[in-house]
Design an enzyme around this catalytic site. Sequence first.
Site, PDB file in Angstrom:
ATOM      1  N   LYS A 168       0.935  -1.129  -0.141  1.00  0.00           N
ATOM      2  CA  LYS A 168       0.105  -0.103  -0.020  1.00  0.00           C
ATOM      3  C   LYS A 168       0.825   1.209   0.044  1.00  0.00           C
ATOM      4  O   LYS A 168       1.985   1.049   0.297  1.00  0.00           O
ATOM      5  CB  LYS A 168      -1.008   0.020   1.200  1.00  0.00           C
ATOM      6  CG  LYS A 168      -0.309   0.509   2.754  1.00  0.00           C
ATOM      7  CD  LYS A 168      -1.515   0.437   3.552  1.00  0.00           C
ATOM      8  CE  LYS A 168      -0.937   1.222   4.728  1.00  0.00           C
ATOM      9  NZ  LYS A 168      -0.816   2.823   4.563  1.00  0.00           N
ATOM     10  N   ASP A 197      -1.529  -5.608   3.278  1.00  0.00           N
ATOM     11  CA  ASP A 197      -1.870  -4.837   4.410  1.00  0.00           C
ATOM     12  C   ASP A 197      -1.157  -5.801   5.620  1.00  0.00           C
ATOM     13  O   ASP A 197      -1.729  -6.694   6.046  1.00  0.00           O
ATOM     14  CB  ASP A 197      -3.040  -4.663   4.531  1.00  0.00           C
ATOM     15  CG  ASP A 197      -3.491  -3.414   5.767  1.00  0.00           C
ATOM     16  OD1 ASP A 197      -2.360  -3.647   6.464  1.00  0.00           O
ATOM     17  OD2 ASP A 197      -4.522  -3.065   5.757  1.00  0.00           O
ATOM     18  N   HIS A 198       0.184  -5.136   5.985  1.00  0.00           N
ATOM     19  CA  HIS A 198       0.595  -5.933   7.177  1.00  0.00           C
ATOM     20  C   HIS A 198      -0.062  -6.173   8.508  1.00  0.00           C
ATOM     21  O   HIS A 198      -0.211  -7.204   9.184  1.00  0.00           O
ATOM     22  CB  HIS A 198       2.165  -5.342   7.685  1.00  0.00           C
ATOM     23  CG  HIS A 198       1.855  -4.200   8.271  1.00  0.00           C
ATOM     24  ND1 HIS A 198       1.746  -2.905   7.538  1.00  0.00           N
ATOM     25  CD2 HIS A 198       1.682  -3.911   9.442  1.00  0.00           C
ATOM     26  CE1 HIS A 198       1.727  -1.908   8.346  1.00  0.00           C
ATOM     27  NE2 HIS A 198       1.683  -2.473   9.809  1.00  0.00           N
ATOM     28  N   GLU A 236      -1.042   5.999  17.168  1.00  0.00           N
ATOM     29  CA  GLU A 236       0.590   6.126  17.121  1.00  0.00           C
ATOM     30  C   GLU A 236       1.119   7.475  18.314  1.00  0.00           C
ATOM     31  O   GLU A 236       0.297   8.380  18.197  1.00  0.00           O
ATOM     32  CB  GLU A 236       0.942   6.197  15.840  1.00  0.00           C
ATOM     33  CG  GLU A 236       0.898   5.293  15.040  1.00  0.00           C
ATOM     34  CD  GLU A 236       1.300   5.440  13.688  1.00  0.00           C
ATOM     35  OE1 GLU A 236       2.643   5.456  13.456  1.00  0.00           O
ATOM     36  OE2 GLU A 236       0.623   5.675  12.674  1.00  0.00           O
ATOM     37  N   HIS A 260      -5.783   0.072   6.669  1.00  0.00           N
ATOM     38  CA  HIS A 260      -5.731  -0.745   7.864  1.00  0.00           C
ATOM     39  C   HIS A 260      -7.305  -0.674   8.665  1.00  0.00           C
ATOM     40  O   HIS A 260      -7.713  -1.844   8.916  1.00  0.00           O
ATOM     41  CB  HIS A 260      -4.873   0.010   8.889  1.00  0.00           C
ATOM     42  CG  HIS A 260      -3.257  -0.069   8.467  1.00  0.00           C
ATOM     43  ND1 HIS A 260      -2.789  -1.147   7.492  1.00  0.00           N
ATOM     44  CD2 HIS A 260      -2.329   0.715   8.501  1.00  0.00           C
ATOM     45  CE1 HIS A 260      -1.588  -0.947   7.211  1.00  0.00           C
ATOM     46  NE2 HIS A 260      -1.266   0.235   7.803  1.00  0.00           N
ATOM     47  N   LYS A 360      -1.810  10.435  14.978  1.00  0.00           N
ATOM     48  CA  LYS A 360      -0.329  10.579  15.244  1.00  0.00           C
ATOM     49  C   LYS A 360      -0.214  11.371  16.574  1.00  0.00           C
ATOM     50  O   LYS A 360      -1.055  12.381  16.822  1.00  0.00           O
ATOM     51  CB  LYS A 360       0.521  11.014  14.161  1.00  0.00           C
ATOM     52  CG  LYS A 360       0.854  10.064  13.036  1.00  0.00           C
ATOM     53  CD  LYS A 360       1.863  10.348  12.031  1.00  0.00           C
ATOM     54  CE  LYS A 360       1.855   9.340  10.976  1.00  0.00           C
ATOM     55  NZ  LYS A 360       2.527   8.097  11.461  1.00  0.00           N
TER      56      LYS A 360
END
Length: 507
Positions: A168, A197-198, A236, A260, A360
């Site tokens: 991605k 998509d990890h 995050e 995600h 973030k």
Amino acid sequence: MAADTNRSGSGYGGVAEPCSVILFGASGDLAKRKVIPALYDLAIHDALGPRYALVGFARTPMTDESFRATAGEAAKSISEVGPIDPKEWDGFASNLYYSPGDYNNQEAYAQLGKRLSDLEASKKLGGNRLFYLSTPPEVYPDIVEQLGRAGLARPATPDSWVRIIIEKPFGRDLATAKELNQSVLNVFEEKQVYRIDHYLGKDTVQNLLVLRFSNGIFEPLWNRNYVDHVQITAAETLGVERRGGFYESTGALRDMIQSHVLQLTSLVAVEPPASFDATAVRNEKLKVLQSIRPFNLEMVAQSVVRGQYAPGNLGDKPVPSYRQEPGVNPASKTETFVAAKLLIDNWRWAGVPFYLRTGKRLAKRTTEIMIQFRCAPHIVFRERDIEPNRLYLNIQPDEGISVTFGAKRPGTEMSIGNVTMNFSYREGFGGATRSAYATLLNDCLRGDATLFDRGDSVEAAWSLVDPILDVWSAAKTATVPQYPSGSWGPRESDLLLEHDGRHWCNP
């Protein structure tokens, strides 16, 4: 009781066939931090294949020896796969090779094809090839086109296979996603394409399907009759770091929600597939995305919140605002935070809101799904304050599952307290680590596409996100709410739930 964690029981799906893995962008950060260490992890757990070759391709001039040395230095700093054993690394590195070239240089692909043919003949790899695109997205079309021109996109024999993994972002809006899909499908067949998509390689994400469909105590409750609402948080603590220029053209909606977070949403809401195979699972995920109520101007104003991190503190450390980051426009309106309320218009979820948020510089690094159940009728305990039952799926950094419920406190009084039962993957199944990238690479090498995105799902996700982008783009004079770094986002995010009589359950 801990699970068996010896090498043969490492948790991967199985051993792949002999193959070549061609890593485009092999000198880049993603390849060195994630992909090569994941391949090493597969190799030492006997899950990569009995014979293999890893061929790096990038613009950076390198020899086989310098590529092996560079990859080794990077792998030693990766904690995800644990300490690197020098002997095991040497064995793995002996299968690393390098083929330099520009991504649009036809001659470089001819040289790559010859190198692959020589390696496959000497190592008896059977012509099986996996191309991995770990490059900037703007060169994806060049690579795909050149692979087609060089005759590398089709299997050489009826018994061999060729596959391609694409990272991605897959497009930056619906139009570019469709264009990229068409470019790829002009050269490869859909069954050859693995859009990675990890997040979907994490155990807790995969366990969503197991939790729901193999446990009789959960599946009957997983619907509008018992679920009050769902919250999905992907937070995050880091800012944009050195990626300000990239983030200015991307933002949190494109970077996280479209991929995600909507992936997690579809897995939470998915109907039971007819079987646990790629086609059945991905068909049901697509139905969820197609059932989400589309956004219009009014819905964006009422149900979507954006924000941008301002100066603040993380721990005892002061941090700058987004607009003070290198490469960022001092008057930027790019969002670093998004919260949204989704409604899924199908029989199972009608009337159950899904609240999504990502950002973030938030208070804690975590990815978590929270399912809040409807309160029981408190006829007996009507005078007591009883919290609703909640199910938490902790995806990162500490994978596990928690359930909260009411229990009587010790003593003579009928006092009810909220208690939590926790399941930790690390405690329950031992300390063995397994990276999401390794899981997904092993799946791809074995031809299992269940945890990879399909072209129609990518386009369905962009169809949901595009109207939000259009509204924000048109609102040129609108201000972007600021939130202090180290907080849980702008006040408008809290109001999104408070308007419905709810609140965020901050981890």
